[in-house]
Design a protein around this motif. Structure first.
Motif, short mmCIF file in Angstrom:
data_model
loop_
_atom_site.label_atom_id
_atom_site.label_comp_id
_atom_site.label_asym_id
_atom_site.label_seq_id
_atom_site.Cartn_x
_atom_site.Cartn_y
_atom_site.Cartn_z
N GLU A 1 0.82 -1.20 0.00
CA GLU A 1 0.00 0.00 0.00
C GLU A 1 0.86 1.25 0.00
N VAL A 2 0.21 2.36 -0.29
CA VAL A 2 0.83 3.68 -0.21
C VAL A 2 -0.05 4.54 0.68
N GLU A 3 0.55 5.10 1.73
CA GLU A 3 -0.17 6.04 2.59
C GLU A 3 0.16 7.46 2.13
N VAL A 4 -0.87 8.30 2.08
CA VAL A 4 -0.71 9.67 1.59
C VAL A 4 -1.18 10.64 2.66
N VAL A 5 -0.28 11.52 3.07
CA VAL A 5 -0.62 12.58 4.02
C VAL A 5 -0.68 13.90 3.27
N GLU A 6 -1.80 14.60 3.41
CA GLU A 6 -1.93 15.95 2.88
C GLU A 6 -1.86 16.89 4.08
N PRO A 7 -0.71 17.53 4.31
CA PRO A 7 -0.53 18.33 5.52
C PRO A 7 -1.35 19.62 5.46
N PRO A 8 -1.53 20.29 6.59
CA PRO A 8 -2.36 21.50 6.62
C PRO A 8 -1.73 22.70 5.94
N VAL A 9 -0.41 22.75 5.90
CA VAL A 9 0.31 23.86 5.25
C VAL A 9 1.32 23.27 4.27
N PRO A 10 1.84 24.08 3.35
CA PRO A 10 2.60 23.53 2.22
C PRO A 10 3.88 22.78 2.57
N VAL A 11 4.11 21.70 1.82
CA VAL A 11 5.39 20.99 1.82
C VAL A 11 6.42 21.92 1.17
N PRO A 12 7.57 22.17 1.81
CA PRO A 12 8.49 23.19 1.30
C PRO A 12 9.38 22.76 0.14
N MET A 13 9.58 21.43 -0.04
CA MET A 13 10.51 20.98 -1.08
C MET A 13 10.23 19.53 -1.43
N ASP A 14 10.67 19.12 -2.62
CA ASP A 14 10.59 17.72 -3.02
C ASP A 14 11.74 16.94 -2.38
N ALA A 15 11.46 15.69 -2.02
CA ALA A 15 12.51 14.83 -1.47
C ALA A 15 12.09 13.38 -1.60
N ILE A 16 13.05 12.51 -1.88
CA ILE A 16 12.83 11.06 -1.91
C ILE A 16 13.82 10.45 -0.92
N LEU A 17 13.29 9.81 0.12
CA LEU A 17 14.12 9.36 1.24
C LEU A 17 13.86 7.88 1.51
N GLU A 18 14.87 7.19 2.00
CA GLU A 18 14.72 5.78 2.33
C GLU A 18 13.95 5.61 3.64
N ASP A 19 13.24 4.49 3.75
CA ASP A 19 12.49 4.13 4.96
C ASP A 19 11.40 5.17 5.25
N GLN A 20 10.89 5.16 6.47
CA GLN A 20 9.92 6.18 6.89
C GLN A 20 10.71 7.34 7.50
N ASP A 21 10.69 8.47 6.83
CA ASP A 21 11.46 9.63 7.27
C ASP A 21 10.50 10.79 7.52
N LEU A 22 10.35 11.19 8.77
CA LEU A 22 9.37 12.20 9.16
C LEU A 22 9.98 13.57 9.42
N LEU A 23 11.27 13.73 9.14
CA LEU A 23 11.96 14.96 9.52
C LEU A 23 11.31 16.20 8.89
N LEU A 24 11.06 16.16 7.58
CA LEU A 24 10.45 17.32 6.92
C LEU A 24 9.02 17.54 7.39
N LEU A 25 8.30 16.45 7.65
CA LEU A 25 6.92 16.57 8.13
C LEU A 25 6.90 17.21 9.51
N GLU A 26 7.83 16.83 10.36
CA GLU A 26 7.93 17.45 11.69
C GLU A 26 8.25 18.94 11.57
N ASP A 27 9.13 19.28 10.62
CA ASP A 27 9.48 20.69 10.42
C ASP A 27 8.28 21.52 10.00
#
Length: 247
Positions: free
Chosen positions: A76-102
């Motif tokens: 499956e693919v889980e999709v999160v649509e955050p409340p405010v804009p994602v600042p940049m494109d990124a492709i990261l290994e594993d589950q990486d929440l750093l940008l989402l936390e920011d």
């Protein structure tokens, strides 16, 4: 490739990160993909580079004015649509929440206008903290069922009252927003969509902030002080969708 949606919910910040933490413990995640709203609308290479499953889900989901965060899990693919804009494109290994936390930790300043016939509430939030608020009720007649000239007089009177409500809401929005206009990152509207559409057409001040108005309409009952005090939960909630992908 077959794609079927199995979940579509809204989650608060704490519920979202609680869910993602649990998924990290109970499932394997191949990669995490961040993609901005601009990349979703343009010719970004990010979807293609993300792999066929994520590329297909991105096409299925379509555009978003805040961008998407996607997690490629086993089937499956889980999709999160955050409340405010994602600042940049990124492709990261594993589950990486750093940008989402920011995205959440940056505590954007947000203007809020809640409007229904008969009442409005306006506020400014810095993160979850209310900096300024104003609420007011104004009488607007219910629709008249009689016919003839009586109905026409009633409708003219009602239209005048609606215009007065729009104008007063616009005046208060200017008073609350203008001193902080340079620092307000986003504006959220809440209430009845057709009422908000009429308000946006009439309020000249809000037109100057048009690029900062988010497409999502906040769900709100009575626009009052109590609604403003809890509106951060709705403003900073995220949409979470899960798609089962069969290749």
């Amino acid at each position: 490739m077959e794609i079927s949606q199995t979940k579509d919910i809204r989650l608060s910040r704490s519920a979202l990160f609680g869910h993602l933490s649990a998924r990290e413990d109970d499932s394997w995640t191949e990669r995490t993909v961040y993609i901005t709203s601009e990349s979703l609308q343009g010719k970004s290479a990010t979807p293609v580079l993300s792999g066929p499953a994520i590329e297909a889900v991105i096409k299925h989901v379509g555009t978003s004015d805040t961008g998407l965060v996607l997690f490629r899990r086993e089937e499956e693919v889980e999709v999160v649509e955050p409340p405010v804009p994602v600042p940049m494109d990124a492709i990261l290994e594993d589950q990486d929440l750093l940008l989402l936390e920011d995205i959440f930790d940056d505590a954007p300043t947000v203007g809020v206008v809640l409007l229904r016939l008969g009442r409005f509430a306006v506020g400014v939030l810095e993160g979850e903290t209310l900096l300024a608020t104003k609420t007011e009720g104004r009488y607007v007649k219910n629709r008249h069922k009689a016919g003839g000239s009586s109905q026409r007089r009633f409708e003219r009177s009602r239209e005048r009252l609606v215009r007065e409500l729009y104008d007063k809401t616009c005046e208060v929005a200017r008073d609350i927003f203008e001193p902080r206009q340079s620092s307000i990152n986003h504006v959220f509207l809440g209430g009845e969509r057709h009422i908000l559409n009429g308000f946006r057409k009439r309020c000249g001040f809000l037109k100057m902030m048009d690029e900062r108005i988010m497409k999502r309409i906040l769900e709100v009952g009575e626009p009052n002080q109590s609604a403003l005090e809890s509106i951060h939960k709705e403003v900073f909630s995220s949409r979470l969708r899960t798609f089962r992908v069969s290749i």
